[in-house]
Design an enzyme around this catalytic site. Structure first.
Site, PDB file in Angstrom:
ATOM      1  CG  HIS A  34     -45.771  34.225  10.771  1.00 47.26           C
ATOM      2  ND1 HIS A  34     -44.427  34.004  10.921  1.00 47.26           N
ATOM      3  CD2 HIS A  34     -46.148  33.516   9.664  1.00 47.26           C
ATOM      4  CE1 HIS A  34     -44.009  33.190   9.955  1.00 47.26           C
ATOM      5  NE2 HIS A  34     -45.029  32.881   9.189  1.00 47.26           N
ATOM      6  CG  HIS A  60     -46.110  33.267   3.941  1.00 47.52           C
ATOM      7  ND1 HIS A  60     -45.945  34.417   4.675  1.00 47.52           N
ATOM      8  CD2 HIS A  60     -45.796  32.252   4.788  1.00 47.52           C
ATOM      9  CE1 HIS A  60     -45.544  34.098   5.896  1.00 47.52           C
ATOM     10  NE2 HIS A  60     -45.451  32.787   5.995  1.00 47.52           N
ATOM     11  CG  ASP A  61     -48.194  30.883   6.804  1.00 50.77           C
ATOM     12  OD1 ASP A  61     -47.757  29.950   6.106  1.00 50.77           O
ATOM     13  OD2 ASP A  61     -47.541  31.393   7.734  1.00 50.77           O
ATOM     14  CD  GLU A  64     -48.770  25.525   5.239  1.00 47.60           C
ATOM     15  OE1 GLU A  64     -48.145  25.724   4.187  1.00 47.60           O
ATOM     16  OE2 GLU A  64     -48.233  25.364   6.349  1.00 47.60           O
ATOM     17  CG  ASP A  65     -51.643  28.099   8.617  1.00 46.93           C
ATOM     18  OD1 ASP A  65     -51.599  26.867   8.529  1.00 46.93           O
ATOM     19  OD2 ASP A  65     -50.659  28.797   8.882  1.00 46.93           O
ATOM     20  CG  ASP A 121     -42.363  30.918   6.935  1.00 43.48           C
ATOM     21  OD1 ASP A 121     -43.064  31.590   7.710  1.00 43.48           O
ATOM     22  OD2 ASP A 121     -42.529  29.700   6.756  1.00 43.48           O
TER      23      ASP A 121
HETATM   24 ZN    ZN Z   1     -45.275  31.416   7.639  1.00 40.52          ZN
END
Ligand code: ZN
Length: 179
Positions: A34, A60-61, A64-65, A121
């Site tokens: 991704h 970028h994630d 967050e993840d 995104d």
């Molecule tokens: Zn993303």
């Protein structure tokens, strides 16, 4: 991308952090695909993208993840990249609906780099959700995603005509393809 060492350090770190994850509803697709797709879209539309933008997109994630923190990103990649990642990271202490609402509300306040990551995104997600790698989502969930993504992108306002156009086009096709 001038600094290949930095790029591969970021790719390696992002792949490591996301290694246990698979894309939503796509059991066999490793998560790292991704951020790679998002970054490929950025390089396609913005050939002069800065190293900071490219690396922030790869990461970028991650906050967050995964269990990574903004301080980890600061220590490893510096303040500028960490700042961009922070801007595109949802506050996970908020309920899902609230953080989705906040993405719409905060879209116009993002820096240019964060706006670019945000729209690329969404383009990548719309392609995934409506395309061949159809996640295990029902029709209603997919349409809700498209509606929400449109609201977020509207909030970004006119900052890059070609990207805005590409997003709209993906959503238009997506709505026709989605089942
Ligand atoms: Zn993303």
């Amino acid at each position: 991308m001038a600094n290949l060492q930095l790029l591969f350090r970021a790719l390696n770190y992002s792949a490591e952090q996301h290694k246990a994850q698979r894309r939503k509803g796509m059991e066999s697709v490793p998560y790292i695909n991704h951020p790679i797709k998002v970054t490929a879209i950025i390089s396609q539309f913005i050939p002069q993208a800065s190293d900071e933008l490219i690396v922030a997109s790869i990461l970028h994630d991650v906050v967050e993840d995964t269990d990574a923190t903004i301080d980890d990103i600061k220590n490893m990649f510096g303040d500028t990249i960490a700042g961009i990642v922070q801007e595109v990271t949802d506050d996970k202490s908020l309920p899902k609906a609230e953080s989705k609402r906040k993405q719409i509300e905060n879209a116009s306040k993002l820096s240019l780099n964060a706006k670019i990551i945000r729209i690329c995104d969404k383009i990548a997600n719309v392609r995934d959700i409506c395309g061949e790698n159809i996640p295990d989502w029902d029709y209603k969930t997919k349409i809700e995603y498209l509606n929400w993504a449109e609201e977020v992108v509207k909030g970004l306002s006119d900052f890059h005509e070609e990207l805005q156009f590409t997003f709209k086009d993906e959503v238009r096709w997506g709505r026709l393809k989605v089942k």
